[in-house]
Design an enzyme around this catalytic site. Sequence first.
Site, PDB file in Angstrom:
ATOM      1  N   ASP A 187       5.762 -17.432 -21.125  1.00  0.00           N
ATOM      2  CA  ASP A 187       4.756 -16.564 -20.540  1.00  0.00           C
ATOM      3  C   ASP A 187       4.790 -15.221 -21.279  1.00  0.00           C
ATOM      4  O   ASP A 187       5.777 -14.896 -21.953  1.00  0.00           O
ATOM      5  CB  ASP A 187       5.075 -16.381 -19.053  1.00  0.00           C
ATOM      6  CG  ASP A 187       4.169 -15.390 -18.373  1.00  0.00           C
ATOM      7  OD1 ASP A 187       2.950 -15.467 -18.584  1.00  0.00           O
ATOM      8  OD2 ASP A 187       4.684 -14.517 -17.650  1.00  0.00           O
ATOM      9  N   ASP A 189       2.963 -11.760 -19.997  1.00  0.00           N
ATOM     10  CA  ASP A 189       3.060 -10.581 -19.145  1.00  0.00           C
ATOM     11  C   ASP A 189       4.320 -10.607 -18.295  1.00  0.00           C
ATOM     12  O   ASP A 189       4.615 -11.595 -17.617  1.00  0.00           O
ATOM     13  CB  ASP A 189       1.837 -10.499 -18.226  1.00  0.00           C
ATOM     14  CG  ASP A 189       0.557 -10.206 -19.001  1.00  0.00           C
ATOM     15  OD1 ASP A 189       0.658  -9.795 -20.167  1.00  0.00           O
ATOM     16  OD2 ASP A 189      -0.533 -10.418 -18.440  1.00  0.00           O
ATOM     17  N   ARG A 232     -10.063  -9.545 -10.635  1.00  0.00           N
ATOM     18  CA  ARG A 232      -9.540  -8.403 -11.384  1.00  0.00           C
ATOM     19  C   ARG A 232     -10.393  -8.082 -12.602  1.00  0.00           C
ATOM     20  O   ARG A 232     -10.657  -6.915 -12.919  1.00  0.00           O
ATOM     21  CB  ARG A 232      -8.092  -8.691 -11.806  1.00  0.00           C
ATOM     22  CG  ARG A 232      -7.091  -8.645 -10.667  1.00  0.00           C
ATOM     23  CD  ARG A 232      -5.710  -9.060 -11.101  1.00  0.00           C
ATOM     24  NE  ARG A 232      -5.650 -10.495 -11.401  1.00  0.00           N
ATOM     25  CZ  ARG A 232      -4.623 -11.086 -12.002  1.00  0.00           C
ATOM     26  NH1 ARG A 232      -3.584 -10.383 -12.404  1.00  0.00           N
ATOM     27  NH2 ARG A 232      -4.646 -12.383 -12.211  1.00  0.00           N
TER      28      ARG A 232
END
Length: 412
Positions: A187, A189, A232
């Site tokens: 991953d 972030d 978002r």
Amino acid sequence: MKQRTLLITLTGPDRPGVTSRLFTVLASFPVNVSDVEQVVIRGRLILGVLVTYAGGPPTGTGGTLGAMWAAVERAADDLGMEVELTTGSDLKEKRRRGRLHVTVLGNPLEPAAMAGIAGRIAAAGANIDRIERLSRLPVTCIELAISGADPAALRTALTAEAVLQQVDVAVQRSGLHRRAKRLVVMDVDSTLIQGEVIELLAAHAGCVDEVEKITTAAMRGELDFAASLHERVALLEGLDESVFERVRQEVVLTPGARTLVRTLKRLDYRFAIVSGGFTQITDSLVTELGIDYSAANTLEVVGGKLTGRVVGDIVDRPGKARALERFAQQAGIPISQTVAIGDGANDLDMIAAAGLGIAFNAKPVLRQAADAAVNVPYLDAILYLLGISRDEVEAADAEDGLTHLTLGTPTE
């Protein structure tokens, strides 16, 4: 004639030639070498040599074995070392079931933690066969080779103890299974990099508080990731595309990220990143770090402005698992030889699919599902779970002229 065993243990200050001297003495006598183990702790050597021979016990000073023992004692005396002799009659060591590696990470690692871990191992009816230090700084990592335990039961017991002692513990099968890992999928972030890219973008749009709340809920598994992503991204509508360059400059790699990638690439691992973030940022990481494969979402830009939408397929929780499978197929590597690393609920499927799933400073929902959890702030600590020591990494860096580098530093 019945075979017997003789264990010779030398203890004392380490110096060149000790092992050579002992075997030179033994070479003059009718014995065969069955096993050898040696360890050096803070300049003090412990050398054990198990030999086999035919006949009765080597008692007294007469006979061939009596002469051998006298010769070993003289050599030990010359070397300023202590020598101990243990005899037996069982030639073969029984092969114990359930051979495992237990990796313990602490920052710091206190005696109570090791006592608790060792106690749980003993309570499981297992034996500690060997202990080795893999790292001293910036975290202490100790690896224990054990035998005689059920992996699932021991993992459950040690996980509970790790929580009590505030250390990280991983349990893995020993042997070829552990050494066969060849693809790492990570991953981005809050794993490869510090923080969340969408929050960096939101800061420029003036909506960071709203985005942070949605991100936190999604990572805990309280919101569907795809829905939360659309919600978002919609808040970013109208941002100028020049924001991507500014955010690229703001991205900070997790300490130890470069060391982790560099070391595994030396060992011919393939490395991939899979992100719920955006290609406009991850593409630069691919180039900078030499990543082999990547998958991420793409923000739509029209007329130089963000539209508040994403284009193409969404890289969400199932999308990350599909990416892992695709990367493994492209690399010609079985899924069982993959390692997945993540921190949030959208990494659950990827972690479950991989041969080894690692939760890195992760939310509780992922820690509970992963094979191993690392809660220290250094990404290169994952190397220890693969049996790679700090000394080996630093030696490889030195050979490449990178002697100024230090494992786990904020720049690496």
